[in-house]
Design an enzyme around this catalytic site. Structure first.
Site, PDB file in Angstrom:
ATOM      1  N   ASN A 112      14.339 -10.485   6.401  1.00  0.00           N
ATOM      2  CA  ASN A 112      14.919  -9.304   5.734  1.00  0.00           C
ATOM      3  C   ASN A 112      15.598  -8.338   6.726  1.00  0.00           C
ATOM      4  O   ASN A 112      15.887  -7.197   6.379  1.00  0.00           O
ATOM      5  CB  ASN A 112      13.888  -8.577   4.855  1.00  0.00           C
TER       6      ASN A 112
ATOM      7  N   HIS B 246       9.879   8.971  13.371  1.00  0.00           N
ATOM      8  CA  HIS B 246       8.831   7.987  13.061  1.00  0.00           C
ATOM      9  C   HIS B 246       7.464   8.691  12.983  1.00  0.00           C
ATOM     10  O   HIS B 246       6.527   8.336  13.692  1.00  0.00           O
ATOM     11  CB  HIS B 246       8.806   6.859  14.122  1.00  0.00           C
TER      12      HIS B 246
ATOM     13  N   LYS C 195       0.829  -1.218   0.000  1.00  0.00           N
ATOM     14  CA  LYS C 195       0.000   0.000   0.000  1.00  0.00           C
ATOM     15  C   LYS C 195       0.865   1.270   0.000  1.00  0.00           C
ATOM     16  O   LYS C 195       0.657   2.176  -0.800  1.00  0.00           O
ATOM     17  CB  LYS C 195      -0.940  -0.022   1.207  1.00  0.00           C
TER      18      LYS C 195
ATOM     19  N   ASP D 149       9.727  -6.827  -4.979  1.00  0.00           N
ATOM     20  CA  ASP D 149       8.762  -7.311  -3.991  1.00  0.00           C
ATOM     21  C   ASP D 149       8.645  -8.815  -4.162  1.00  0.00           C
ATOM     22  O   ASP D 149       8.864  -9.349  -5.251  1.00  0.00           O
ATOM     23  CB  ASP D 149       7.382  -6.639  -4.218  1.00  0.00           C
TER      24      ASP D 149
ATOM     25  N   GLU E 106      15.494   3.319  17.851  1.00  0.00           N
ATOM     26  CA  GLU E 106      14.429   4.267  18.188  1.00  0.00           C
ATOM     27  C   GLU E 106      13.614   3.887  19.420  1.00  0.00           C
ATOM     28  O   GLU E 106      13.106   4.762  20.106  1.00  0.00           O
ATOM     29  CB  GLU E 106      13.505   4.509  16.996  1.00  0.00           C
TER      30      GLU E 106
ATOM     31  N   THR F 203      11.249   4.737   5.518  1.00  0.00           N
ATOM     32  CA  THR F 203      10.112   5.091   6.381  1.00  0.00           C
ATOM     33  C   THR F 203       9.447   3.812   6.875  1.00  0.00           C
ATOM     34  O   THR F 203       8.313   3.850   7.347  1.00  0.00           O
ATOM     35  CB  THR F 203       9.057   5.924   5.609  1.00  0.00           C
ATOM     36  N   SER F 204      10.142   2.677   6.752  1.00  0.00           N
ATOM     37  CA  SER F 204       9.474   1.414   7.075  1.00  0.00           C
ATOM     38  C   SER F 204       9.839   0.922   8.471  1.00  0.00           C
ATOM     39  O   SER F 204       9.081   1.128   9.422  1.00  0.00           O
ATOM     40  CB  SER F 204       9.796   0.374   6.004  1.00  0.00           C
ATOM     41  N   ARG F 205      10.971   0.291   8.633  1.00  0.00           N
ATOM     42  CA  ARG F 205      11.427  -0.131   9.953  1.00  0.00           C
ATOM     43  C   ARG F 205      12.953  -0.010   9.998  1.00  0.00           C
ATOM     44  O   ARG F 205      13.643  -0.391   9.036  1.00  0.00           O
ATOM     45  CB  ARG F 205      11.033  -1.580  10.249  1.00  0.00           C
TER      46      ARG F 205
ATOM     47  N   CYS G 214       8.965  -2.262   2.817  1.00  0.00           N
ATOM     48  CA  CYS G 214       8.521  -3.621   3.176  1.00  0.00           C
ATOM     49  C   CYS G 214       8.523  -3.772   4.691  1.00  0.00           C
ATOM     50  O   CYS G 214       9.280  -3.093   5.392  1.00  0.00           O
ATOM     51  CB  CYS G 214       9.390  -4.666   2.505  1.00  0.00           C
ATOM     52  N   PRO G 215       7.667  -4.645   5.216  1.00  0.00           N
ATOM     53  CA  PRO G 215       7.669  -4.865   6.666  1.00  0.00           C
ATOM     54  C   PRO G 215       8.984  -5.523   7.091  1.00  0.00           C
ATOM     55  O   PRO G 215       9.696  -6.088   6.258  1.00  0.00           O
ATOM     56  CB  PRO G 215       6.506  -5.836   6.881  1.00  0.00           C
TER      57      PRO G 215
HETATM   58  P1  NAD Z   1       1.795  -3.765   2.902  1.00  0.00           P
HETATM   59  O1  NAD Z   1       1.603  -5.073   3.591  1.00  0.00           O
HETATM   60  O2  NAD Z   1       0.656  -3.171   2.141  1.00  0.00           O
HETATM   61  O3  NAD Z   1       3.028  -3.890   1.886  1.00  0.00           O
HETATM   62  C1  NAD Z   1       4.231  -4.481   2.200  1.00  0.00           C
HETATM   63  C2  NAD Z   1       4.824  -5.045   0.919  1.00  0.00           C
HETATM   64  O4  NAD Z   1       6.149  -5.524   1.215  1.00  0.00           O
HETATM   65  C3  NAD Z   1       4.025  -6.238   0.368  1.00  0.00           C
HETATM   66  O5  NAD Z   1       3.761  -6.021  -1.001  1.00  0.00           O
HETATM   67  C4  NAD Z   1       4.957  -7.420   0.578  1.00  0.00           C
HETATM   68  O6  NAD Z   1       4.824  -8.422  -0.407  1.00  0.00           O
HETATM   69  C5  NAD Z   1       6.312  -6.735   0.504  1.00  0.00           C
HETATM   70  N1  NAD Z   1       7.409  -7.502   1.084  1.00  0.00           N
HETATM   71  C6  NAD Z   1       7.385  -8.351   2.131  1.00  0.00           C
HETATM   72  N2  NAD Z   1       8.625  -8.838   2.365  1.00  0.00           N
HETATM   73  C7  NAD Z   1       9.434  -8.278   1.447  1.00  0.00           C
HETATM   74  C8  NAD Z   1      10.819  -8.395   1.168  1.00  0.00           C
HETATM   75  N3  NAD Z   1      11.617  -9.156   1.901  1.00  0.00           N
HETATM   76  N4  NAD Z   1      11.322  -7.679   0.148  1.00  0.00           N
HETATM   77  C9  NAD Z   1      10.520  -6.880  -0.602  1.00  0.00           C
HETATM   78  N5  NAD Z   1       9.200  -6.736  -0.390  1.00  0.00           N
HETATM   79  C10 NAD Z   1       8.669  -7.435   0.617  1.00  0.00           C
HETATM   80  O7  NAD Z   1       2.332  -2.773   4.009  1.00  0.00           O
HETATM   81  P2  NAD Z   1       2.270  -1.168   3.987  1.00  0.00           P
HETATM   82  O8  NAD Z   1       0.995  -0.706   4.577  1.00  0.00           O
HETATM   83  O9  NAD Z   1       2.686  -0.685   2.644  1.00  0.00           O
HETATM   84  O10 NAD Z   1       3.394  -0.816   5.085  1.00  0.00           O
HETATM   85  C11 NAD Z   1       4.759  -1.127   4.845  1.00  0.00           C
HETATM   86  C12 NAD Z   1       5.551  -0.880   6.113  1.00  0.00           C
HETATM   87  O11 NAD Z   1       5.603   0.534   6.375  1.00  0.00           O
HETATM   88  C13 NAD Z   1       4.943  -1.450   7.410  1.00  0.00           C
HETATM   89  O12 NAD Z   1       5.247  -2.803   7.560  1.00  0.00           O
HETATM   90  C14 NAD Z   1       5.601  -0.610   8.453  1.00  0.00           C
HETATM   91  O13 NAD Z   1       6.831  -1.217   8.817  1.00  0.00           O
HETATM   92  C15 NAD Z   1       5.894   0.707   7.742  1.00  0.00           C
HETATM   93  N6  NAD Z   1       5.089   1.835   8.254  1.00  0.00           N
HETATM   94  C16 NAD Z   1       5.719   2.966   8.669  1.00  0.00           C
HETATM   95  C17 NAD Z   1       5.000   4.060   9.144  1.00  0.00           C
HETATM   96  C18 NAD Z   1       5.670   5.334   9.588  1.00  0.00           C
HETATM   97  O14 NAD Z   1       5.037   6.150  10.294  1.00  0.00           O
HETATM   98  N7  NAD Z   1       6.908   5.594   9.201  1.00  0.00           N
HETATM   99  C19 NAD Z   1       3.606   3.973   9.209  1.00  0.00           C
HETATM  100  C20 NAD Z   1       2.982   2.812   8.761  1.00  0.00           C
HETATM  101  C21 NAD Z   1       3.723   1.741   8.286  1.00  0.00           C
END
Ligand code: NAD
Length: 331
Positions: A212, A296, A157, A177, A264, A233-235, A206-207
């Site tokens: 990973n 964050h 997303k 992905d 963090e 912006t992920s983790r 990605c999560p």
């Molecule tokens: P999502 O589940 O919609 O999308 C994650 C995508 O990553 C999926 O398409 C999945 O197939 C892919 N993926 C999984 N493992 C992978 C890998 N090893 N290599 C490549 N791709 C891989 O999740 P989302 O809603 O897009 O959120 C993504 C991440 O963003 C969350 O897991 C969270 O860690 C982070 N996040 C950060 C904030 C912030 O405030 N900075 C807020 C919300 C989410």
């Protein structure tokens, strides 16, 4: 159902109270407290059926065990990520864990783009210089994004929203992905090595999983183009920070934007302006002129907070009514 809301910030209380009143969740009563949920504070939940927690808290085995002893049956994560929750332990003890799988992907993607633009065009420096009556241009040169290649790692997303923004900037967009997103017909999918080698901008979406952990390490950095822009912006633990620091020192990166970082937990969302930094890695990151760090805060928009409040309350209501609504991580 009585819910103990850990780690309350003023905006949490404002939005949750607003929705509690507006939507008539009569079965729910929330008590807001400031401490974060950890093994040290979990006993505060004694007598509550549910707790509400966030990304920056420690819901490891010890915390879950104490919550269980306190009689907690439901953990409401007011966020999407759940790598800080021991789901196996919760499931073993019959505790339901629910989350907000999607609230505003655009909020996080727009923050990722803000990091790219700020770090690339040195907005943070220009702002400070201007206020000092210094309108010289030294240290402010950026690079064009137009015509360059954006590499999106994780095209779910948020990654999809970021891919659309990059496409709008006139960039070629490539993606990596484990599952391809059929809605992104302008994205060319490549393997991990190619995304590293071909991208001028790499954005992580990605999560975090065990598989990973530290996917961006020395080996990955060595494969990147010189002058690459990296944004996370992920983790935090997707990047091995020590290797990133070395890469920055070696001049590999034009700019780096981090909304998340390995150290963090415990410091994010806290005002530590009067303390001496105890983490040397963060101190080193902050010392680089081409690194932009935010707290964050990718999720922090009005629209995202509204959606988080409403979905969390819907989750609690579904639990009270014995309904499954699809937001259960374990039940
Ligand atoms: P999502 O589940 O919609 O999308 C994650 C995508 O990553 C999926 O398409 C999945 O197939 C892919 N993926 C999984 N493992 C992978 C890998 N090893 N290599 C490549 N791709 C891989 O999740 P989302 O809603 O897009 O959120 C993504 C991440 O963003 C969350 O897991 C969270 O860690 C982070 N996040 C950060 C904030 C912030 O405030 N900075 C807020 C919300 C989410």
């Amino acid at each position: 159902m009585r819910i103990l809301f850990f780690g309350t910030k003023s905006y949490d209380e404002k939005f949750f109270k607003e929705f509690l009143e507006k939507e008539n969740y009569h079965d729910l009563e929330i008590h807001f407290i400031e401490p974060n949920l950890t093994a040290d504070t979990a006993r505060l939940a004694d007598g509550y059926e549910a707790v509400c927690a966030f990304v920056n808290m420690d819901l490891g085995t010890a915390t879950i065990d104490i919550l269980h002893e306190c009689g907690v049956k439901l953990i409401l994560m007011r966020c999407a990520g759940y790598n800080n929750v021991d789901l196996d332990e919760a499931a073993k003890l019959g505790i339901t864990v629910m989350r907000v799988p999607s609230y505003s992907p655009e909020a996080v993607a727009e923050h990722a783009m803000a990091l790219v633009l700020t770090a690339n065009r040195h907005m943070h420096k220009a702002y400070v210089k201007g206020r000092e009556n210094d309108f010289s241009l030294s240290g402010l040169m950026g690079v064009n994004l137009y015509g360059k290649t954006a590499g999106i790692i994780g095209t779910g997303k948020i990654g999809a929203a970021m891919a659309r923004l990059c496409h709008g900037f006139g960039m070629r967009v490539i993606g990596y992905d484990t599952h391809q997103n059929p809605s992104l017909d302008f994205v060319e999918y490549v393997d991990f090595d190619h995304i590293l080698a071909e991208s001028d901008l790499i954005s992580l979406h990605c999560p975090l999983f065990e598989s990973n952990y530290h996917m961006i390490n020395k080996e990955a950095i060595d494969k990147m183009k010189d002058g690459v822009i990296l944004v996370n912006t992920s983790r935090g633990a997707l990047i091995k920070t020590a290797d990133l620091v070395q890469g920055i020192r070696d001049g590999k990166f034009f700019a780096v934007g981090l909304d998340v970082y390995e150290e963090e937990t415990g410091s994010v969302y806290e005002d530590m302006s009067e303390q001496i930094l105890s983490h040397s890695t963060m101190a080193r990151l902050l010392s680089f002129p081409n690194v932009m760090v935010t707290s964050h805060q990718g999720f922090l928009t009005k629209e995202a907070l509204e959606a988080i409040s409403q979905t969390t309350l819907d989750n609690a209501q579904a639990f009270v009514e014995g309904r499954k609504n699809g937001n259960e991580l374990c039940a």
